[in-house]
Design a protein around this motif. Structure first.
Motif, PDB file in Angstrom:
ATOM      1  N   LYS A 182     -10.857  11.473   2.060  1.00  0.00           N
ATOM      2  CA  LYS A 182     -11.417  12.810   1.815  1.00  0.00           C
ATOM      3  C   LYS A 182     -11.392  13.160   0.323  1.00  0.00           C
ATOM      4  O   LYS A 182     -12.272  13.862  -0.185  1.00  0.00           O
ATOM      5  CB  LYS A 182     -10.631  13.855   2.625  1.00  0.00           C
ATOM      6  CG  LYS A 182     -10.930  13.841   4.122  1.00  0.00           C
ATOM      7  CD  LYS A 182     -10.181  14.943   4.844  1.00  0.00           C
ATOM      8  CE  LYS A 182     -10.507  14.986   6.329  1.00  0.00           C
ATOM      9  NZ  LYS A 182     -11.906  15.376   6.588  1.00  0.00           N
ATOM     10  N   ALA A 183     -10.374  12.644  -0.369  1.00  0.00           N
ATOM     11  CA  ALA A 183     -10.243  12.950  -1.800  1.00  0.00           C
ATOM     12  C   ALA A 183     -11.238  12.167  -2.649  1.00  0.00           C
ATOM     13  O   ALA A 183     -11.595  12.602  -3.751  1.00  0.00           O
ATOM     14  CB  ALA A 183      -8.824  12.639  -2.261  1.00  0.00           C
ATOM     15  N   SER A 227       0.838  -1.201   0.000  1.00  0.00           N
ATOM     16  CA  SER A 227       0.000   0.000   0.000  1.00  0.00           C
ATOM     17  C   SER A 227       0.876   1.256   0.000  1.00  0.00           C
ATOM     18  O   SER A 227       1.896   1.310   0.701  1.00  0.00           O
ATOM     19  CB  SER A 227      -0.897   0.009   1.244  1.00  0.00           C
ATOM     20  OG  SER A 227      -1.560   1.264   1.369  1.00  0.00           O
ATOM     21  N   PRO A 228       0.481   2.270  -0.752  1.00  0.00           N
ATOM     22  CA  PRO A 228       1.265   3.513  -0.765  1.00  0.00           C
ATOM     23  C   PRO A 228       1.102   4.320   0.518  1.00  0.00           C
ATOM     24  O   PRO A 228       1.873   5.254   0.761  1.00  0.00           O
ATOM     25  CB  PRO A 228       0.693   4.267  -1.973  1.00  0.00           C
ATOM     26  CG  PRO A 228      -0.717   3.768  -2.097  1.00  0.00           C
ATOM     27  CD  PRO A 228      -0.651   2.327  -1.694  1.00  0.00           C
ATOM     28  N   TRP A 229       0.093   3.971   1.318  1.00  0.00           N
ATOM     29  CA  TRP A 229      -0.138   4.710   2.557  1.00  0.00           C
ATOM     30  C   TRP A 229       0.946   4.384   3.575  1.00  0.00           C
ATOM     31  O   TRP A 229       1.227   3.220   3.868  1.00  0.00           O
ATOM     32  CB  TRP A 229      -1.499   4.365   3.150  1.00  0.00           C
ATOM     33  CG  TRP A 229      -2.660   4.700   2.254  1.00  0.00           C
ATOM     34  CD1 TRP A 229      -2.690   5.590   1.223  1.00  0.00           C
ATOM     35  CD2 TRP A 229      -3.971   4.131   2.318  1.00  0.00           C
ATOM     36  NE1 TRP A 229      -3.931   5.633   0.638  1.00  0.00           N
ATOM     37  CE2 TRP A 229      -4.740   4.744   1.290  1.00  0.00           C
ATOM     38  CE3 TRP A 229      -4.574   3.178   3.125  1.00  0.00           C
ATOM     39  CZ2 TRP A 229      -6.081   4.432   1.068  1.00  0.00           C
ATOM     40  CZ3 TRP A 229      -5.906   2.852   2.918  1.00  0.00           C
ATOM     41  CH2 TRP A 229      -6.654   3.470   1.899  1.00  0.00           C
ATOM     42  N   LYS A 230       1.528   5.424   4.126  1.00  0.00           N
ATOM     43  CA  LYS A 230       2.569   5.246   5.139  1.00  0.00           C
ATOM     44  C   LYS A 230       2.028   5.392   6.550  1.00  0.00           C
ATOM     45  O   LYS A 230       2.636   4.919   7.510  1.00  0.00           O
ATOM     46  CB  LYS A 230       3.709   6.252   4.907  1.00  0.00           C
ATOM     47  CG  LYS A 230       4.515   5.992   3.645  1.00  0.00           C
ATOM     48  CD  LYS A 230       5.655   6.983   3.526  1.00  0.00           C
ATOM     49  CE  LYS A 230       6.582   6.645   2.370  1.00  0.00           C
ATOM     50  NZ  LYS A 230       5.905   6.616   1.066  1.00  0.00           N
ATOM     51  N   ASP A 231       0.896   6.073   6.694  1.00  0.00           N
ATOM     52  CA  ASP A 231       0.313   6.245   8.020  1.00  0.00           C
ATOM     53  C   ASP A 231      -1.192   6.475   7.891  1.00  0.00           C
ATOM     54  O   ASP A 231      -1.741   6.505   6.772  1.00  0.00           O
ATOM     55  CB  ASP A 231       0.987   7.391   8.780  1.00  0.00           C
ATOM     56  CG  ASP A 231       0.951   8.716   8.009  1.00  0.00           C
ATOM     57  OD1 ASP A 231       0.001   8.932   7.216  1.00  0.00           O
ATOM     58  OD2 ASP A 231       1.852   9.542   8.198  1.00  0.00           O
ATOM     59  N   VAL A 232      -1.854   6.657   9.028  1.00  0.00           N
ATOM     60  CA  VAL A 232      -3.299   6.859   9.023  1.00  0.00           C
ATOM     61  C   VAL A 232      -3.656   8.190   8.375  1.00  0.00           C
ATOM     62  O   VAL A 232      -4.716   8.332   7.760  1.00  0.00           O
ATOM     63  CB  VAL A 232      -3.855   6.788  10.463  1.00  0.00           C
ATOM     64  CG1 VAL A 232      -5.358   7.065  10.487  1.00  0.00           C
ATOM     65  CG2 VAL A 232      -3.589   5.409  11.075  1.00  0.00           C
ATOM     66  N   GLY A 233      -2.753   9.156   8.488  1.00  0.00           N
ATOM     67  CA  GLY A 233      -2.989  10.438   7.845  1.00  0.00           C
ATOM     68  C   GLY A 233      -3.177  10.274   6.342  1.00  0.00           C
ATOM     69  O   GLY A 233      -4.033  10.930   5.733  1.00  0.00           O
ATOM     70  N   ASP A 234      -2.400   9.367   5.732  1.00  0.00           N
ATOM     71  CA  ASP A 234      -2.541   9.108   4.294  1.00  0.00           C
ATOM     72  C   ASP A 234      -3.893   8.481   3.981  1.00  0.00           C
ATOM     73  O   ASP A 234      -4.529   8.810   2.970  1.00  0.00           O
ATOM     74  CB  ASP A 234      -1.435   8.166   3.817  1.00  0.00           C
ATOM     75  CG  ASP A 234      -0.069   8.832   3.769  1.00  0.00           C
ATOM     76  OD1 ASP A 234      -0.018  10.081   3.774  1.00  0.00           O
ATOM     77  OD2 ASP A 234       0.947   8.108   3.736  1.00  0.00           O
ATOM     78  N   LEU A 235      -4.346   7.565   4.835  1.00  0.00           N
ATOM     79  CA  LEU A 235      -5.655   6.925   4.649  1.00  0.00           C
ATOM     80  C   LEU A 235      -6.760   7.976   4.687  1.00  0.00           C
ATOM     81  O   LEU A 235      -7.666   7.988   3.842  1.00  0.00           O
ATOM     82  CB  LEU A 235      -5.873   5.868   5.735  1.00  0.00           C
ATOM     83  CG  LEU A 235      -7.092   4.951   5.657  1.00  0.00           C
ATOM     84  CD1 LEU A 235      -6.890   3.722   6.543  1.00  0.00           C
ATOM     85  CD2 LEU A 235      -8.384   5.645   6.075  1.00  0.00           C
ATOM     86  N   ILE A 236      -6.677   8.863   5.651  1.00  0.00           N
ATOM     87  CA  ILE A 236      -7.698   9.907   5.801  1.00  0.00           C
ATOM     88  C   ILE A 236      -7.704  10.844   4.597  1.00  0.00           C
ATOM     89  O   ILE A 236      -8.763  11.216   4.075  1.00  0.00           O
ATOM     90  CB  ILE A 236      -7.463  10.687   7.107  1.00  0.00           C
ATOM     91  CG1 ILE A 236      -7.665   9.766   8.320  1.00  0.00           C
ATOM     92  CG2 ILE A 236      -8.406  11.896   7.203  1.00  0.00           C
ATOM     93  CD1 ILE A 236      -7.218  10.366   9.629  1.00  0.00           C
ATOM     94  N   LYS A 237      -6.518  11.211   4.121  1.00  0.00           N
ATOM     95  CA  LYS A 237      -6.428  12.078   2.944  1.00  0.00           C
ATOM     96  C   LYS A 237      -7.072  11.415   1.728  1.00  0.00           C
ATOM     97  O   LYS A 237      -7.784  12.056   0.954  1.00  0.00           O
ATOM     98  CB  LYS A 237      -4.970  12.409   2.647  1.00  0.00           C
ATOM     99  CG  LYS A 237      -4.320  13.344   3.651  1.00  0.00           C
ATOM    100  CD  LYS A 237      -2.843  13.539   3.326  1.00  0.00           C
ATOM    101  CE  LYS A 237      -2.153  14.388   4.394  1.00  0.00           C
ATOM    102  NZ  LYS A 237      -0.687  14.497   4.131  1.00  0.00           N
ATOM    103  N   ALA A 238      -6.819  10.110   1.560  1.00  0.00           N
ATOM    104  CA  ALA A 238      -7.390   9.383   0.428  1.00  0.00           C
ATOM    105  C   ALA A 238      -8.909   9.323   0.532  1.00  0.00           C
ATOM    106  O   ALA A 238      -9.616   9.463  -0.470  1.00  0.00           O
ATOM    107  CB  ALA A 238      -6.805   7.966   0.374  1.00  0.00           C
TER     108      ALA A 238
END
Length: 333
Positions: free
Chosen positions: A156-157, A143-154
């Motif tokens: 929201k997008a 997965s390209p997500w490195k942390d939960v912040g990345d999951l949340i950004k995805a």
């Protein structure tokens, strides 16, 4: 005449002795000393080999040895736990049947189902907490997500497009994800599975983007490097996984927690002495270094406390789950 008097005195003395024995047997201390006088049955909605079953067998081995009586495990999985719970509800409240369940059954399902074949607080007496475990945010190893912040950004997008899995509508994993959506003002797509193992296989292959999983359920895939853990939904990091940050540390909402606990209950009316005996002995077993180490291999932490602790846990979790279930409109017939 003298013989008649002696006979009368003997009968009176015998009656008094019998009364004294019956009275003593009814005292909590005396009852606790003689309990258990026969095998105790532990009914559970979990399959043999599952995490809760493995823990109960650890307890059974040690309690059976200590009691001189077997603690027999009676697995009755299926039907959302209703088979096992109904069995225990019908059992005689004599201290020889206990029910092993978790907060899904006692605090979550009352909000998810319109009707239940049991009432957690009216049909059962709390006996002993056993353990608790928190959930990791599980994603594919690539997965390209490195942390939960990345999951949340995805999320929201792409509102409603990021998929997450669980082992069923109204499960802790489903409700936990709904909690994360509410805490981050996002909307994602729930994909329910019938089998828990398939959830993490689907995460690993990319069929779904993420899921909540414990060290016991998702740990084997993690050890095989097929999935990775972005964070732990807990107030602090977990021993054995100290390199995994909490959700708050990983760019998610501070203090965010998703966990499950397992405890023992008994049919309402079970003697207090039996409950106190089981509670004390379970607590002693859980406090040993050997058992704590065994539980740690599953990512479980001992949950030791009086029976009243389970009431507090049910009431606390019920408030949390109730709010989330209502807001997310999660319901089953």
């Amino acid at each position: 005449m003298t013989t008649a008097i002696r006979t009368s005195i003997s009968r009176t003395a015998a009656a008094l002795c019998a009364w004294a024995l019956l009275t003593a047997a009814g005292l909590p201390g005396a009852a606790a000393q003689t309990y258990p006088a026969k095998p105790v049955r532990s009914v559970a909605p979990y399959s043999p080999g599952s995490g809760p079953d493995a823990v109960m067998r650890i307890l059974s081995e040690r309690l059976s040895r200590h009691w001189g009586q077997q603690l027999v495990i009676d697995n009755k999985p299926g039907a959302n736990g209703f088979i096992a719970i109904s069995d225990a509800k019908r059992a005689a409240p004599d201290g020889y049947t206990v029910l092993q369940v978790d907060n899904t059954h006692m605090a979550l399902q009352p909000h998810v189902f319109k009707q239940l074949p049991y009432d957690p607080l009216k049909d059962f007496e709390p006996v002993a907490p056993v353990y608790f475990t928190n959930f990791f945010v599980v994603v594919a190893a690539n997965s390209p997500w490195k942390d939960v912040g990345d999951l949340i950004k995805a999320a929201k997008a792409a509102p409603g497009e990021i998929t997450y899995g669980s082992w069923g509508i109204g499960s802790v994993a489903h409700v936990g994800a709904a909690m994360l959506e509410a805490a981050t003002d996002t909307k994602m797509m729930h994909v329910p599975y019938k089998d828990m193992g398939n959830v993490y296989t689907s995460v690993a292959t990319g069929d779904i983007k993420w899921a909540f999983g414990t060290a016991a359920t998702a740990g084997p895939m993690y050890q095989a490097k097929k999935v990775k853990f972005l964070a732990l939904a807990a107030p602090k990091r977990l021993a054995g996984f100290t390199d995994i940050p909490t959700v708050g540390e990983a760019g998610g909402p501070a203090g965010f927690e998703v966990k499950t606990w397992v405890g023992l209950f008994a049919p309402v009316g079970t003697p207090k002495a039996a409950i106190e005996k089981i509670n004390a002995d379970v607590g002693k077993v859980l406090a040993t270094a050997e058992v704590r180490e065994r539980l740690a291999t599953f990512g479980f932490e001992p949950y030791i406390g009086p029976p009243s602790e389970l009431i507090r846990a049910i009431e606390r979790d019920s408030r949390t789950f109730g709010d989330v279930v209502k807001r997310a409109k999660i319901a089953l017939d």
